[in-house]
Design an enzyme around this catalytic site. Structure first.
Site, PDB file in Angstrom:
ATOM      1  CG  HIS A  46      58.780  23.147  15.393  1.00 56.92           C
ATOM      2  ND1 HIS A  46      57.527  23.692  15.218  1.00 56.92           N
ATOM      3  CD2 HIS A  46      59.485  24.062  16.116  1.00 56.92           C
ATOM      4  CE1 HIS A  46      57.464  24.891  15.792  1.00 56.92           C
ATOM      5  NE2 HIS A  46      58.648  25.133  16.347  1.00 56.92           N
ATOM      6  CG  LEU A  47      58.380  15.929  16.944  1.00 57.98           C
ATOM      7  CD1 LEU A  47      57.735  14.816  17.759  1.00 57.98           C
ATOM      8  CD2 LEU A  47      59.889  15.718  16.862  1.00 57.98           C
ATOM      9  NE  ARG A  48      59.628  21.449  10.607  1.00 52.95           N
ATOM     10  CZ  ARG A  48      59.481  22.688  11.029  1.00 52.95           C
ATOM     11  NH1 ARG A  48      58.297  23.130  11.442  1.00 52.95           N
ATOM     12  NH2 ARG A  48      60.514  23.522  11.044  1.00 52.95           N
ATOM     13  CG  ASP A  65      62.026  27.119  18.064  1.00 58.97           C
ATOM     14  OD1 ASP A  65      61.161  26.401  17.527  1.00 58.97           O
ATOM     15  OD2 ASP A  65      62.196  28.310  17.757  1.00 58.97           O
TER      16      ASP A  65
END
Length: 446
Positions: free
Chosen positions: A65-67, A310
């Site tokens: 998750h790199l947002r 994750d």
């Protein structure tokens, strides 16, 4: 090239391959592995002694998750890919639950462009299965695949594609270009308000339980759907012993299913929740000792194909608060390899060849690197291949201090834990992005 004097940019000497063979590795000016073998004659601009260290293929993470876009206070593509490089990853796959959601060609192309501009790792966007992750109608799957980002993997991770009709249609749709759906297996009606693993401990702590069957029922349904339409399904962050058995059965039937497990589910158990520290709040929740044992065995015997971090960064405001309102998720890119060493190598369940398989070769193969023009990630050390390499010192010992991490967020569940292992050198497309365990300069894409 063998037997001839070569001019190399880098020559790594004295290292050990995952197969246990002491080998020199030469990298040429084109960013390829030009030499792989013991003590070959070579003229190198820089010789790096990696004696006592493991020379691994660059790691590949299918679940990051790199947002960005939209949640840049927790992470960005640039900061997340820098963290990935420090962890030994040369490719990461950015999940779609950004803001806006990566459910159109425009958004996935933006993430792809940001990854190229950052230059620390390959960044492959994961497209959403449904519009806005809402589970109501399919997103622009074909448009995302046909875009410059060339999306192959689709997931509503963070949310389950709970509607069986939509899941079937999605599986049928991606089959046309050999794509796949990565399912977040969580039956929402069984987990409403859930806070931790459902057990005697959840009752004792007064926290709403999250039953294993919420995960297992979705996996059972989806492997049967994949079998019915002969398409590929990937199970994200497997967390229960029952899930391992379901995946093992599905593979025995020839169903096209692959699966991943996170480092934290291989190490941590529900007992950590006794502290009510939100660092241990995660989706799916930390489970029992018996589940951890089954997950380790499943990864060792090939039932579970790969490790997915994750990596889920959150700001302090979302984690340093009461348990019931805290966000779910943990950072993991910079600690993944030491945790895998601790849980799988030091326990004798995997050797380093096995680590290279589950953290590089298998995820590269699952995504289809090399089949769609993405030749930079092969998951192996091969002469002529792009030089994506991680050099790892298994003897280095350290105490985890998230404040020292490169990630923009510090919600690591391993804070204060002593682990072994350190990524000392990383080469991404032949460019040295990590030297002596420190970041250098990014690769400049043309």
């Amino acid at each position: 090239m063998k037997g001839h004097l070569m001019t190399l940019t880098y020559l790594l000497t004295g290292g050990t391959t995952p197969d246990g063979v002491q080998t020199d590795v030469g990298i040429d000016a084109h960013g390829t592995i030009a030499h792989l073998g013991p003590h070959r004659t070579a003229d190198a601009a820089e010789v790096i002694d990696v004696s006592g260290k493991i020379v691994l293929p660059g790691l590949v993470d299918l679940h990051t998750h790199l947002r960005e876009p939209g949640n840049n206070d927790a992470e960005t593509v640039e900061t997340g890919s820098r963290a990935a490089a420090r962890g030994g990853f040369t490719a990461v796959h950015a999940m779609a639950n950004s803001n806006p959601v990566a459910d159109t060609a425009g958004v996935v192309e933006q993430v792809h462009r940001l990854g190229r501009e950052a230059g620390w790792t390959d960044v492959y966007p994961v497209g959403a299965v449904t519009v806005g992750l809402a589970g109501e109608r399919l997103a622009e799957l074909s448009a995302m695949h046909d875009s410059a980002a060339n999306v192959t993997m689709f997931s509503d991770d963070g949310m389950c594609v709970w509607d069986p009709v939509l899941m079937r249609r999605g599986l049928e749709y991606v089959k046309s270009f050999d794509g796949f759906i990565a399912q977040h297996a969580q039956e929402p009606r069984l987990t409403e308000g859930a806070q931790m693993n459902e057990s005697a401990l959840s009752s004792e702590l007064g926290l709403a339980g999250w039953p294993a069957v919420a995960e297992e029922s979705i996996i059972a349904r989806d492997v049967l759907l994949a079998q019915h339409v002969d398409s590929r399904v990937h199970i994200c962050h497997v967390s229960t012993a029952g899930s391992v058995e379901l995946i093992r059965w599905a593979k025995s039937q020839g169903i096209r299913v692959t699966a991943e497990v996170t480092p934290h589910h291989l190490l941590l158990t529900e007992d950590y929740v006794k502290t009510y520290d939100p660092l241990y709040k995660v989706n799916p929740p930390l489970r029992r000792d018996t589940d951890v044992h089954a997950l380790r065995q499943g990864l060792a015997d090939g039932t579970i194909d790969t490790v997915g971090t994750d990596h889920a960064p959150h700001t302090d405001e979302k984690k340093q608060c009461e348990w019931v309102v805290a966000a779910m998720g943990m950072t993991g890119l910079e600690t993944a390899l030491p945790v895998i060493q601790h849980t799988m190598v030091d326990t004798g369940l995997l050797d380093w060849h096995g680590v290279a398989r589950v953290m590089s070769a298998n995820p590269a193969s699952i995504y289809g690197h090399g089949e769609h023009g993405q030749l930079t990630q092969t998951g192996g050390l091969v002469e002529g291949a792009s030089a994506n390499i991680a050099v790892y010192d298994p003897n280095h010992r350290f105490v985890v201090n998230p404040v020292e991490h490169t990630s923009k967020s510090a919600n690591s569940p391993y804070r204060g834990m002593e682990l072994a292992g350190q990524v000392s050198e990383v080469f991404y497309r032949g460019h040295r992005v990590v030297a002596a365990a420190h970041l250098t300069t990014p690769y400049q894409h043309s």
